[in-house]
Design an enzyme around this catalytic site. Structure first.
Site, mmCIF file in Angstrom:
data_model
loop_
_atom_site.group_PDB
_atom_site.id
_atom_site.type_symbol
_atom_site.label_atom_id
_atom_site.label_comp_id
_atom_site.label_asym_id
_atom_site.label_seq_id
_atom_site.Cartn_x
_atom_site.Cartn_y
_atom_site.Cartn_z
ATOM 1 N N THR A 70 49.623 6.625 7.910
ATOM 2 C CA THR A 70 50.151 5.350 8.401
ATOM 3 C C THR A 70 49.389 4.238 7.683
ATOM 4 O O THR A 70 48.411 3.702 8.208
ATOM 5 C CB THR A 70 49.995 5.226 9.928
ATOM 6 O OG1 THR A 70 48.703 5.719 10.326
ATOM 7 C CG2 THR A 70 51.063 6.025 10.644
ATOM 8 N N THR A 105 47.952 7.907 13.468
ATOM 9 C CA THR A 105 47.363 6.768 14.162
ATOM 10 C C THR A 105 48.306 5.577 14.082
ATOM 11 O O THR A 105 48.713 5.166 12.991
ATOM 12 C CB THR A 105 46.011 6.392 13.538
ATOM 13 O OG1 THR A 105 45.162 7.542 13.546
ATOM 14 C CG2 THR A 105 45.353 5.273 14.320
ATOM 15 N N CYS A 245 41.437 5.536 7.484
ATOM 16 C CA CYS A 245 41.371 5.348 8.942
ATOM 17 C C CYS A 245 40.706 4.026 9.315
ATOM 18 O O CYS A 245 41.372 3.074 9.702
ATOM 19 C CB CYS A 245 40.619 6.514 9.586
ATOM 20 S SG CYS A 245 41.468 8.095 9.473
ATOM 21 N N ARG A 316 41.186 7.630 -1.147
ATOM 22 C CA ARG A 316 42.137 6.700 -0.536
ATOM 23 C C ARG A 316 41.425 5.460 0.001
ATOM 24 O O ARG A 316 40.463 5.553 0.750
ATOM 25 C CB ARG A 316 42.901 7.389 0.601
ATOM 26 C CG ARG A 316 43.965 8.356 0.126
ATOM 27 C CD ARG A 316 44.633 9.058 1.283
ATOM 28 N NE ARG A 316 43.731 9.984 1.956
ATOM 29 C CZ ARG A 316 44.057 10.681 3.042
ATOM 30 N NH1 ARG A 316 45.255 10.531 3.583
ATOM 31 N NH2 ARG A 316 43.196 11.512 3.585
#
Length: 405
Positions: A70, A105, A245, A316
């Protein structure tokens, strides 16, 4: 996309386009995912896992688990495209009685308000009558071999109380650390997104402390070590905050808050602070070089580490890239050495050249951005010229460092 049911999973075209090697890589990739148990080759029907990109292979499943990225877009707005695409794929296969569980998430409400309508559209079925949904946010820690998936307590939830119990029982069958059944899906979604937002804010606080104490010529780590002698002091360290995250999820909560007419000051302030740290580190390196009469333009600088965290190959949203590109803006020639990062992936994502081979040349400055274990025992003298300087972002180089964050 990962969907599980009856011991099978599939990767949809979205992930296939980004990483075409995923399906062909049939074994558990310990190099890419060191948090996996060593030698855990689970692929193959005899071991309970079958990987495919053909949706027809999983038509007979009755539980589907969707755990896709996400991300945010260039303006830091939530990008739900992977969830929409995954829900579309699953919706085309849904049958009466099936359960779709989301692990991504998100901000509270995404599962039921965004994903369920897609499932209904492509299945022609009625939510909470013909099919049901659950939510259980992933909590895997990339690169962590100690806190593996079965050792991390799982939050679970369902679209009805009965489905909540079924989802909880499913995860309880494999999670030895136990489960926590939340009363609603929105509660479970909120719990996950604040986990990462809380950590982001705490790191932002110590990053600000580092900036203040640097001006005071006080060692930030010494201060934190002293303060940490009190039992309730939270142990956070300054550094670069990247990854898929912590550096992303707070924007999801902030976006939803703004849609509801509330401006989240602390959450966004933390994001601004942490997003600025790459530029700050680069400027500190330049200052250090100038203080030591080192010419910046044309200087050869070695950056140790390009992944978003130590002992992990994941690049990432890595903020080490911000340090590199800022140094390049000053006219420096930057060499990136990272024994774990995939050079092809770094080139594709950031258009930067990296090497897994230890450089043989000498450098005017060395910047440690990631505390890979390989760097902790490295003899930095082999890279240094007579008047070279070393900047330590992670505070682990001790006597080698001329300055640190």
């Amino acid at each position: 996309m990962e969907m599980a049911g009856g011991g099978r999973s599939t990767l949809d075209n979205l992930e296939e386009d980004r990483h075409p090697e995923l399906v062909s890589r049939s074994n558990a990739d310990e190099e890419r995912h060191p948090e996996l148990v060593s030698g855990s080759n689970m692929n193959g029907p005899e071991n309970g896992l079958y990987v495919t990109r053909d949706l027809g292979d999983i038509m007979d499943c009755n539980h589907y688990i969707i755990t896709v990225p996400t991300p945010v877009d260039k303006n830091n707005r939530p990008d739900l495209t992977p969830l929409y695409k995954s829900s579309e794929s699953v919706g085309k296969m849904l049958k009466k009685g099936d359960i779709v569980i989301y692990e991504s998430t998100v901000y509270p409400g995404v599962t039921e308000d965004e994903c369920v309508p897609v499932l209904e559209k492509y299945s022609g079925l009625k939510f909470n009558e013909d099919f049901f949904v659950g939510y259980s946010p992933e909590r895997i820690n990339p690169g962590d071999k100690e806190h593996t998936v079965e050792k991390i307590k799982k939050v679970t939830a369902g679209s009805t109380p009965e489905i909540g119990k079924k989802v909880d029982a499913l995860y309880a069958s494999i999670i030895t650390a136990g489960t926590h059944l939340a009363p609603t899906i929105k509660v479970a979604e909120a719990a996950k997104v604040i986990e990462n937002s809380q950590r982001d804010i705490n790191i932002a606080f110590v990053n600000e402390l580092a900036k203040i104490f640097n001006k005071m010529e006080i060692d930030t780590n010494d201060v934190l070590e002293a303060a940490g002698t009190k039992w309730n002091f939270l142990n956070f360290r300054p550094g670069l905050v990247g990854g898929h995250c912590i550096g992303v999820d707070p924007y999801y909560l902030a976006q939803k808050a703004q849609e509801l007419g509330y401006h989240p000051e602390i959450i966004l302030a933390g994001r601004r602070m942490n997003d600025s740290m790459g530029q700050y580190v680069a400027s500190e390196v330049i200052k250090l070089m100038l203080k030591n009469d080192l010419k910046v333009k044309g200087a050869n600088i070695l950056v140790l580490g390009i992944t978003f965290k130590e002992n992990c190959p994941d690049v990432r949203n890595t903020k080490a890239v911000d340090v590199v590109k800022e140094l390049q803006q000053y006219g420096a020639k930057v060499t990136i050495y990272d024994p774990l990062a995939n050079p092809a992936e770094v080139k594709h994502e950031y258009n930067l050249e990296t090497t897994k081979t230890i450089p043989t040349q000498k450098f005017d400055a060395i910047v440690l951005t990631v505390a890979h274990k390989e760097f902790l025992t490295m003899d930095l003298d082999v890279f240094k010229k007579q008047h070279s300087v070393v900047y330590d972002v992670k505070g682990v180089l001790n006597e080698w460092a001329n300055a640190k964050l």
